[in-house]
Motif scaffolding. Structure first.
Motif, PDB file in Angstrom:
ATOM      1  N   ALA A 211      20.060 -17.511  85.066  1.00 22.95           N
ATOM      2  CA  ALA A 211      20.324 -18.287  83.854  1.00 22.95           C
ATOM      3  C   ALA A 211      21.725 -18.022  83.326  1.00 22.95           C
ATOM      4  CB  ALA A 211      19.279 -17.957  82.788  1.00 22.95           C
ATOM      5  N   ALA A 212      22.145 -16.750  83.391  1.00 19.68           N
ATOM      6  CA  ALA A 212      23.481 -16.397  82.920  1.00 19.68           C
ATOM      7  C   ALA A 212      24.548 -17.094  83.763  1.00 19.68           C
ATOM      8  CB  ALA A 212      23.659 -14.885  82.961  1.00 19.68           C
TER       9      ALA A 212
ATOM     10  N   MET B  79      28.478 -21.788  83.878  1.00 16.53           N
ATOM     11  CA  MET B  79      28.947 -23.037  84.484  1.00 16.53           C
ATOM     12  C   MET B  79      28.938 -24.180  83.467  1.00 16.53           C
ATOM     13  SD  MET B  79      26.817 -22.594  88.053  1.00 16.53           S
ATOM     14  CE  MET B  79      26.993 -24.296  88.560  1.00 16.53           C
ATOM     15  N   GLY B  80      28.575 -23.863  82.224  1.00 19.26           N
ATOM     16  CA  GLY B  80      28.575 -24.878  81.173  1.00 19.26           C
ATOM     17  C   GLY B  80      27.317 -25.690  81.102  1.00 19.26           C
ATOM     18  N   LEU B  81      26.219 -25.186  81.690  1.00 18.99           N
ATOM     19  CA  LEU B  81      24.975 -25.938  81.738  1.00 18.99           C
ATOM     20  C   LEU B  81      24.003 -25.474  80.660  1.00 18.99           C
ATOM     21  CD1 LEU B  81      24.543 -25.820  85.601  1.00 18.99           C
ATOM     22  CD2 LEU B  81      25.339 -27.769  84.265  1.00 18.99           C
ATOM     23  N   ARG B  82      23.194 -26.380  80.202  1.00 21.41           N
ATOM     24  CA  ARG B  82      22.092 -26.042  79.304  1.00 21.41           C
ATOM     25  C   ARG B  82      20.928 -25.607  80.179  1.00 21.41           C
ATOM     26  NH1 ARG B  82      17.961 -29.835  77.156  1.00 21.41           N
ATOM     27  NH2 ARG B  82      16.863 -28.815  75.432  1.00 21.41           N
ATOM     28  N   VAL B  83      20.331 -24.454  79.855  1.00 22.99           N
ATOM     29  CA  VAL B  83      19.298 -23.885  80.712  1.00 22.99           C
ATOM     30  C   VAL B  83      17.979 -23.763  79.959  1.00 22.99           C
ATOM     31  CG1 VAL B  83      18.620 -21.931  82.158  1.00 22.99           C
ATOM     32  CG2 VAL B  83      21.039 -22.609  82.014  1.00 22.99           C
ATOM     33  N   LEU B  84      16.914 -24.302  80.551  1.00 20.00           N
ATOM     34  CA  LEU B  84      15.551 -24.112  80.073  1.00 20.00           C
ATOM     35  C   LEU B  84      14.859 -23.151  81.024  1.00 20.00           C
ATOM     36  CD1 LEU B  84      14.667 -27.878  79.418  1.00 20.00           C
ATOM     37  CD2 LEU B  84      15.547 -26.218  77.768  1.00 20.00           C
TER      38      LEU B  84
END
Length: 402
Positions: A35-36, A41-46
């Motif tokens: 997740a980190a 990388m600028g992504l939203r993570v669920l």
């Protein structure tokens, strides 16, 4: 001698910052680490720790990409993939199956059960970036396709609504059945095709002692031919025709219509049959421009086709037309029809044809006019094997009583 060119690393294109990744992994450390990396990388993570929760989040949030561990509680990775592919709302979701055992057999099983790609848990940062970018590109392409599909569906629905509206307008131009003059009964039946056509017919009084009736067909299908047919129908109204002629003369009407409606740039034209009946003399005069669907059924049962060869409207600007006059006896019936009914094809491609229509007409000779026309339409429908014909099918009938 060419100057030295410094080596450069291959260009990489970072995924859009608005992209959302769903990460499903039951190992907290592994999930936290991945997740980190994704967030950097600028992504939203669920995140989810088991397959059941991951599937619920996927359905609710519709992430751009899902990274799914193979071995997770509640529901393993391949089973989640199968559930996704069975759900029409999310079946296009992009899924990367993550595993520590990337054997060929395992990869084949994962792909067969619905995964789009594989990622080893020991993958390098560069490989993770490449796999994620590839998955997001595929997701973006699928989303673009789905948007285009939805736009096409919306346009198709708009077009169908416009066609239905145009079809209702065309039917509003049709005459009211019943007694149109003392001793003259008129009836009709009409079966529009799926594609809006340009068939129109009408029956009206030219004067207290004469009846004008016609059947016309604009070439082609769609809104444009239908509007052209409506325009010609308006032109054929008695109050308009009197600007061009003083008598109910079919040949003169067609000559003027031929002048007013030339062949269009895309080759569109009209076929038409026009008849004028004089109630005092019991004489019917008719003229035709390329339209072959008219007949008279005599009271005694014989049938005569009321046609003669001539080009459709618009082919020759200076065309002249011939009027033919016949005498009408009490009990005679005149039927006008569009080619959509007698050219109705069977499953083999063979058309119903004028001869079968004439035979069906003889079968129903003693029936009332109001039931004869629907019966003929039903006969053509049985031949065709479906209630909708490839072209509009229309029948207009007049019965002349004593």
């Amino acid at each position: 001698m060419k100057p030295d060119i410094p080596a450069t690393a291959p260009a990489t294109h970072a995924p859009p910052s608005t992209a959302t990744i769903l990460l499903v992994d039951d190992e907290p450390v592994s999930r936290l680490s991945m997740a980190a990396r994704l967030k950097r990388m600028g992504l939203r993570v669920l995140e989810a720790s088991n397959g059941k929760d991951g599937l619920e989040i996927l359905r609710r949030e519709r992430p751009d990409l899902t990274i799914l561990d193979w071995i997770i509680p509640e529901m393993d990775g391949p089973t989640v993939c199968e559930q996704v592919r069975l759900d029409p709302d999310i079946l296009s979701s992009q899924i990367i199956l993550m595993t520590s055992h990337d054997q060929p057999e395992q990869i084949a099983e994962g792909l067969a059960r619905g995964a789009d790609d594989f990622l080893s848990k020991s993958a390098s940062k560069q490989e993770i970036l490449a796999r994620v970018q590839s998955g997001l590109r595929a997701a973006s392409l699928l989303q673009s396709i789905e948007r285009t599909r939805d736009q096409l569906r919306e346009k198709q629905e708009q077009l169908e609504a416009e066609l239905r509206s145009a079809a209702k307008y065309m039917q509003s131009l049709l005459p009211v059945a019943g007694e149109i003059a003392p001793g003259i009964q008129m009836s009709w039946t009409y079966r529009p095709s799926l594609a809006l056509g340009g068939d129109l017919f009408h029956c009206t009084q030219w004067s207290d002692q004469s009846i004008l009736f016609y059947m016309l067909d604009a070439s082609g299908h769609g809104v444009a031919p239908a509007l052209r047919a409506a325009s010609l129908s308006t032109f054929l109204r008695p109050d308009n025709l009197r600007h061009y002629m003083t008598t109910c003369n079919p040949a003169d009407m067609l000559a003027e219509a031929n002048h007013q409606y030339p062949l269009t740039e895309d080759g569109s034209y009209f076929t038409i049959w026009v008849g004028c009946y004089d109630c005092r003399t019991r004489l019917l005069s008719y003229s035709t421009a390329g339209h072959g669907g008219a007949l008279i059924q005599r009271r005694i049962g014989t049938v005569e086709w009321l046609t003669h060869a001539h080009l459709p409207l618009g082919f020759e600007p200076d065309s002249t037309y011939e009027s033919v006059t016949i005498e009408i006896e009490p009990g005679d019936r005149v039927l006008l029809m569009s080619d959509g009914i007698y050219e109705a094809p069977a499953a083999t491609g063979e058309i119903w044809g004028p001869q079968r229509l004439t035979a069906a007409l003889e079968t129903h000779r003693t029936s009332p006019l109001g039931t004869v026309l629907p019966s003929l339409m039903a006969e053509a429908e049985r031949w065709h094997g479906a209630p909708i014909f490839p072209d509009d099918a229309a029948l207009l009938g007049l019965e002349f009583r004593s």
